[in-house]
Motif scaffolding. Sequence first.
Motif, PDB file in Angstrom:
ATOM      1  N   GLU A   1       0.820  -1.211   0.000  1.00 32.21           N
ATOM      2  CA  GLU A   1       0.000   0.000   0.000  1.00 32.21           C
ATOM      3  C   GLU A   1       0.857   1.265   0.000  1.00 32.21           C
ATOM      4  N   ARG A   2       1.556   1.483  -1.106  1.00 34.46           N
ATOM      5  CA  ARG A   2       2.338   2.701  -1.269  1.00 34.46           C
ATOM      6  C   ARG A   2       1.922   3.341  -2.585  1.00 34.46           C
ATOM      7  N   ALA A   3       1.405   4.560  -2.509  1.00 36.58           N
ATOM      8  CA  ALA A   3       0.805   5.191  -3.676  1.00 36.58           C
ATOM      9  C   ALA A   3       1.785   5.314  -4.842  1.00 36.58           C
ATOM     10  N   GLU A   4       3.009   5.732  -4.569  1.00 41.34           N
ATOM     11  CA  GLU A   4       3.960   5.929  -5.660  1.00 41.34           C
ATOM     12  C   GLU A   4       4.327   4.600  -6.316  1.00 41.34           C
ATOM     13  N   LEU A   5       4.447   3.547  -5.509  1.00 40.16           N
ATOM     14  CA  LEU A   5       4.720   2.218  -6.065  1.00 40.16           C
ATOM     15  C   LEU A   5       3.593   1.794  -7.002  1.00 40.16           C
ATOM     16  N   LYS A   6       2.357   2.002  -6.579  1.00 45.09           N
ATOM     17  CA  LYS A   6       1.226   1.612  -7.413  1.00 45.09           C
ATOM     18  C   LYS A   6       1.159   2.465  -8.682  1.00 45.09           C
ATOM     19  N   ARG A   7       1.452   3.753  -8.569  1.00 50.14           N
ATOM     20  CA  ARG A   7       1.458   4.596  -9.767  1.00 50.14           C
ATOM     21  C   ARG A   7       2.476   4.082 -10.779  1.00 50.14           C
ATOM     22  N   ALA A   8       3.675   3.728 -10.297  1.00 47.13           N
ATOM     23  CA  ALA A   8       4.720   3.227 -11.189  1.00 47.13           C
ATOM     24  C   ALA A   8       4.332   1.879 -11.804  1.00 47.13           C
ATOM     25  N   LEU A   9       3.775   0.996 -10.985  1.00 46.32           N
ATOM     26  CA  LEU A   9       3.364  -0.310 -11.486  1.00 46.32           C
ATOM     27  C   LEU A   9       2.290  -0.182 -12.564  1.00 46.32           C
ATOM     28  N   HIS A  10       1.291   0.662 -12.297  1.00 48.48           N
ATOM     29  CA  HIS A  10       0.189   0.760 -13.249  1.00 48.48           C
ATOM     30  C   HIS A  10       0.582   1.519 -14.516  1.00 48.48           C
ATOM     31  N   GLU A  11       1.602   2.340 -14.415  1.00 49.86           N
ATOM     32  CA  GLU A  11       2.135   2.946 -15.634  1.00 49.86           C
ATOM     33  C   GLU A  11       2.705   1.846 -16.533  1.00 49.86           C
ATOM     34  N   GLN A  12       3.442   0.893 -15.922  1.00 54.88           N
ATOM     35  CA  GLN A  12       4.008  -0.221 -16.694  1.00 54.88           C
ATOM     36  C   GLN A  12       2.924  -1.185 -17.169  1.00 54.88           C
ATOM     37  N   ILE A  13       1.973  -1.497 -16.285  1.00 58.63           N
ATOM     38  CA  ILE A  13       0.907  -2.426 -16.651  1.00 58.63           C
ATOM     39  C   ILE A  13       0.104  -1.879 -17.835  1.00 58.63           C
ATOM     40  N   GLY A  14      -0.210  -0.588 -17.781  1.00 52.55           N
ATOM     41  CA  GLY A  14      -0.994   0.025 -18.841  1.00 52.55           C
ATOM     42  C   GLY A  14      -0.326  -0.048 -20.199  1.00 52.55           C
ATOM     43  N   LEU A  15       0.991  -0.015 -20.204  1.00 57.80           N
ATOM     44  CA  LEU A  15       1.734  -0.083 -21.469  1.00 57.80           C
ATOM     45  C   LEU A  15       1.869  -1.506 -21.988  1.00 57.80           C
TER      46      LEU A  15
ATOM     47  N   ALA B   1      -0.297  -4.291 -21.078  1.00 57.35           N
ATOM     48  CA  ALA B   1      -1.524  -5.086 -21.156  1.00 57.35           C
ATOM     49  C   ALA B   1      -2.239  -4.893 -22.485  1.00 57.35           C
ATOM     50  N   ARG B   2      -3.049  -5.864 -22.852  1.00 49.87           N
ATOM     51  CA  ARG B   2      -3.880  -5.744 -24.044  1.00 49.87           C
ATOM     52  C   ARG B   2      -4.911  -4.638 -23.846  1.00 49.87           C
ATOM     53  N   PRO B   3      -5.342  -3.957 -24.902  1.00 49.38           N
ATOM     54  CA  PRO B   3      -6.294  -2.847 -24.764  1.00 49.38           C
ATOM     55  C   PRO B   3      -7.638  -3.267 -24.179  1.00 49.38           C
ATOM     56  N   ASP B   4      -8.013  -4.549 -24.353  1.00 42.66           N
ATOM     57  CA  ASP B   4      -9.318  -4.988 -23.870  1.00 42.66           C
ATOM     58  C   ASP B   4      -9.250  -5.681 -22.512  1.00 42.66           C
ATOM     59  N   ALA B   5      -8.075  -5.676 -21.876  1.00 46.11           N
ATOM     60  CA  ALA B   5      -7.934  -6.321 -20.570  1.00 46.11           C
ATOM     61  C   ALA B   5      -8.418  -5.380 -19.456  1.00 46.11           C
ATOM     62  N   LEU B   6      -9.161  -5.942 -18.512  1.00 50.40           N
ATOM     63  CA  LEU B   6      -9.555  -5.189 -17.322  1.00 50.40           C
ATOM     64  C   LEU B   6      -8.405  -5.188 -16.328  1.00 50.40           C
ATOM     65  N   ILE B   7      -8.234  -4.061 -15.631  1.00 49.60           N
ATOM     66  CA  ILE B   7      -7.154  -3.926 -14.658  1.00 49.60           C
ATOM     67  C   ILE B   7      -7.768  -3.521 -13.327  1.00 49.60           C
ATOM     68  N   SER B   8      -7.386  -4.234 -12.266  1.00 52.22           N
ATOM     69  CA  SER B   8      -7.938  -3.961 -10.948  1.00 52.22           C
ATOM     70  C   SER B   8      -6.824  -3.931  -9.910  1.00 52.22           C
ATOM     71  N   SER B   9      -7.063  -3.197  -8.834  1.00 54.65           N
ATOM     72  CA  SER B   9      -6.119  -3.114  -7.725  1.00 54.65           C
ATOM     73  C   SER B   9      -6.788  -3.590  -6.447  1.00 54.65           C
ATOM     74  N   SER B  10      -6.049  -4.308  -5.628  1.00 54.88           N
ATOM     75  CA  SER B  10      -6.555  -4.809  -4.350  1.00 54.88           C
ATOM     76  C   SER B  10      -6.416  -3.798  -3.215  1.00 54.88           C
ATOM     77  N   THR B  11      -6.044  -2.570  -3.526  1.00 52.26           N
ATOM     78  CA  THR B  11      -5.810  -1.596  -2.466  1.00 52.26           C
ATOM     79  C   THR B  11      -6.950  -1.579  -1.458  1.00 52.26           C
ATOM     80  N   SER B  12      -6.588  -1.390  -0.188  1.00 61.07           N
ATOM     81  CA  SER B  12      -7.597  -1.360   0.868  1.00 61.07           C
ATOM     82  C   SER B  12      -8.019   0.055   1.236  1.00 61.07           C
ATOM     83  N   GLY B  13      -7.465   1.064   0.573  1.00 58.48           N
ATOM     84  CA  GLY B  13      -7.871   2.404   0.947  1.00 58.48           C
ATOM     85  C   GLY B  13      -7.359   3.532   0.067  1.00 58.48           C
TER      86      GLY B  13
END
Length: 321
Positions: free
Chosen positions: A93-107, A109-121
């Motif tokens: 649960e570190r915001a900057e870590l998640k921002r960096a990860l999702h920047e990479q995931i977004g690049l 992943a397939r355009p039609d793939a759903l992306i979800s995060s398990s964050t608790s807050g």
Amino acid sequence: MPVIVDIRTFAAIGAGVIGSGWVARALAHGLDVLAWDPAPGAEKQLRENLANAWPALERVGLRAGASQARLRFVDTLAACVADADFIQESAPERAELKRALHEQIGLSARPDALISSSTSGLLPTDFYARTAHPERCVVGHPFNPVYLLPLVEVLGGERTAPAALEAAQQVYRALGMRPLHVRKEVPGFIADRLLEALWREALHLVNDGVATTGEIDDAIRFGAGIRWSFMGSFLSYTLAGGDAGMRHFMQQFGPALELPWTRLVAPQLSAELIERVVDGSTQQLGTRSIRQLERYRDDCITSVLAAIHAAKARHGLRADE
């Protein structure tokens, strides 16, 4: 926005307690699972967690094709998400870590793939800020153990498409879960805000010498905890009002809300309080290992779920009511 709802390949980013739980649930529902976690020993830990969870999943019933052999642990994030239909991130649960990860995931992943995060807050508008196609990105906040507990809180950010929220809920239902749509972005969402209030009060009771950790747990598990497993606070209090229901309850017990029973603000986490909590919890563990207690917990959860399901059937209630 085209997104896949009938998923076959599930990607798990992060293989800790929550990530392992997602892997177990996905495998139990007959999916192929790709997992990635850069931590040393992550694959070994994941497979051990999976083996410990599998007996409980067998008790509740495996879907066709369910197999631990359908898990593949990969070396890179890109390899994990490139061919996935659904991606579940369960990083710390570190915001900057998640921002960096999702920047990479977004690049990657397939355009039609759903992306979800398990964050608790953490709020999705923030940590999805740099991702490609934020319209397909949601939060799917589960509860431990993920492979047994059905609740998952689902919400989107400012740029999440309504279609993505609906698709994510369909995916989670297909995984045997009960999605709860959180209507607004608020820290802690719904369930954890309620749990946090109880946790703060419990720490005050330990800090003030009113009760031990074991006594507080007994107050929950032999009282409201049993009732909460099939009926929440509002419906329970409606019954407490008798034939007049909630209106009478509010009139009868509402004034007590003005009494200074609760503290709400958390106590200072002093070294003394931490030691009291740790010592009390250690006494509760006794000679049993964490793994042994996880199996006991899972046995209890599966038994409670089966009992509730049977009781609902006897009273003409749907399984999802």
